[in-house]
Design an enzyme around this catalytic site. Structure first.
Site, PDB file in Angstrom:
ATOM      1  N   ASP A 116       0.850  -1.203   0.000  1.00 12.11           N
ATOM      2  CA  ASP A 116       0.000   0.000   0.000  1.00 12.11           C
ATOM      3  C   ASP A 116       0.876   1.240   0.000  1.00 12.11           C
ATOM      4  O   ASP A 116       2.010   1.212   0.473  1.00 12.11           O
ATOM      5  CB  ASP A 116      -0.840   0.069   1.289  1.00 12.11           C
ATOM      6  CG  ASP A 116      -1.766  -1.110   1.454  1.00 12.11           C
ATOM      7  OD1 ASP A 116      -2.080  -1.758   0.457  1.00 12.11           O
ATOM      8  OD2 ASP A 116      -2.169  -1.354   2.614  1.00 12.11           O
TER       9      ASP A 116
HETATM   10  N1  URA Z   1      -1.184  -5.902   3.999  1.00  8.92           N
HETATM   11  C1  URA Z   1      -1.676  -4.646   3.977  1.00  8.92           C
HETATM   12  O1  URA Z   1      -2.698  -4.356   4.578  1.00  8.92           O
HETATM   13  N2  URA Z   1      -0.993  -3.732   3.273  1.00  8.92           N
HETATM   14  C2  URA Z   1       0.166  -3.986   2.622  1.00  8.92           C
HETATM   15  O2  URA Z   1       0.753  -3.082   2.022  1.00  8.92           O
HETATM   16  C3  URA Z   1       0.646  -5.294   2.670  1.00  8.92           C
HETATM   17  C4  URA Z   1      -0.047  -6.248   3.378  1.00  8.92           C
END
Ligand code: URA
Length: 249
Positions: A116
């Site tokens: 993310d």
């Molecule tokens: N899980 C999440 O919520 N975000 C990420 O970036 C990776 C795993």
């Protein structure tokens, strides 16, 4: 190397165009100017075939600089917060952390899965589609470890729930595969998982009534984010690094 063990060859203009040095016409102009040099001698013929020896990058220079890594490139990047794993979304993209020429490579570099925008840590990139699929394939079960900071103290039952193999995320039809939880403090923990569902870690903690305030990936397989790789920096992966991705984390 071909299947028969012979080193593959490619036209010089095609090789350099695919590495982002310019159009074939521009490569011919560089060759005419004597700025493409192999083993100390200028290559003036841009349609000449070049053997893709593994040491070619150190023997061939363009405008006095060694050639960029050949296709088959894999990178580890320390993804900083605030950049997106996308080729085309608005705002800062992880690709903008790479040399501009690398963004014109063909085949293109792609992220191996995504983090993310507000997750930091170890992100792999490669132009090798087979390697990418081997890493993300459910068959490979490559583990990913995330350090998590939480809004509220852990209740104590999260480890059992995550490892049960029965936790269902909102809007999904299949339970999550077991996830290991390591408690580091009242509001800090690490989780190790093999799937990569959308916002998985944030949604897992939401499912147990908590909220993730910081998320950082520090390991993929048995490959750790190097301590000396600062946010925004990247490093070319060697064969050993790639092998470590497939080792048990
Ligand atoms: N899980 C999440 O919520 N975000 C990420 O970036 C990776 C795993």
């Amino acid at each position: 190397m071909s299947a028969k063990g012979k080193v593959a060859s490619v036209r010089l203009d095609r090789l350099l165009a695919n590495l982002g040095y310019g159009s074939r016409r521009e490569i011919q102009m560089l060759a005419n100017a004597g700025t493409i040099v192999l083993d100390g001698a200028p290559l003036r013929d841009a349609d000449r075939r070049i053997a893709l020896d593994p040491d070619l990058s150190s023997r061939l220079t363009v405008s006095g600089k060694t050639l960029d890594p050949l296709p088959g490139l894999a990178l580890m990047l320390h993804k900083p917060l605030g950049v997106t794993c996308s080729h085309k979304e608005a705002g800062a993209l992880v690709y903008s952390l790479l040399p501009p020429r690398w963004r014109r490579r063909e085949p293109p570099l792609s992220t191996v899965g995504r983090l993310d925008k507000e997750t930091s840590g170890l992100l792999l990139l490669t132009d090798d589609g087979a390697l990418l699929h081997r890493i993300i394939s459910p068959k490979a079960s490559v583990s990913k470890r995330y350090r998590v900071t939480l809004d509220r103290p852990l209740r104590g039952d999260e480890g059992a729930i995550f490892s049960s193999g029965t936790l269902m995320l909102e809007g999904e039809e299949k339970p999550l595969l077991p996830v290991a939880l390591e408690v580091h403090g009242p509001t800090s923990a690490a989780v190790t998982l093999t799937e990569g569902r959308y916002h998985q870690v944030r949604r897992m903690f939401a499912a147990v009534g908590n909220h993730v305030t910081a998320l950082h990936r520090d390991r993929v397989g048995a490959l750790d984010l190097p301590a000396d790789l600062e946010p925004g920096q990247y490093r070319v992966m060697g064969e050993g690094d790639v092998a470590r991705v497939f080792e048990q984390g």
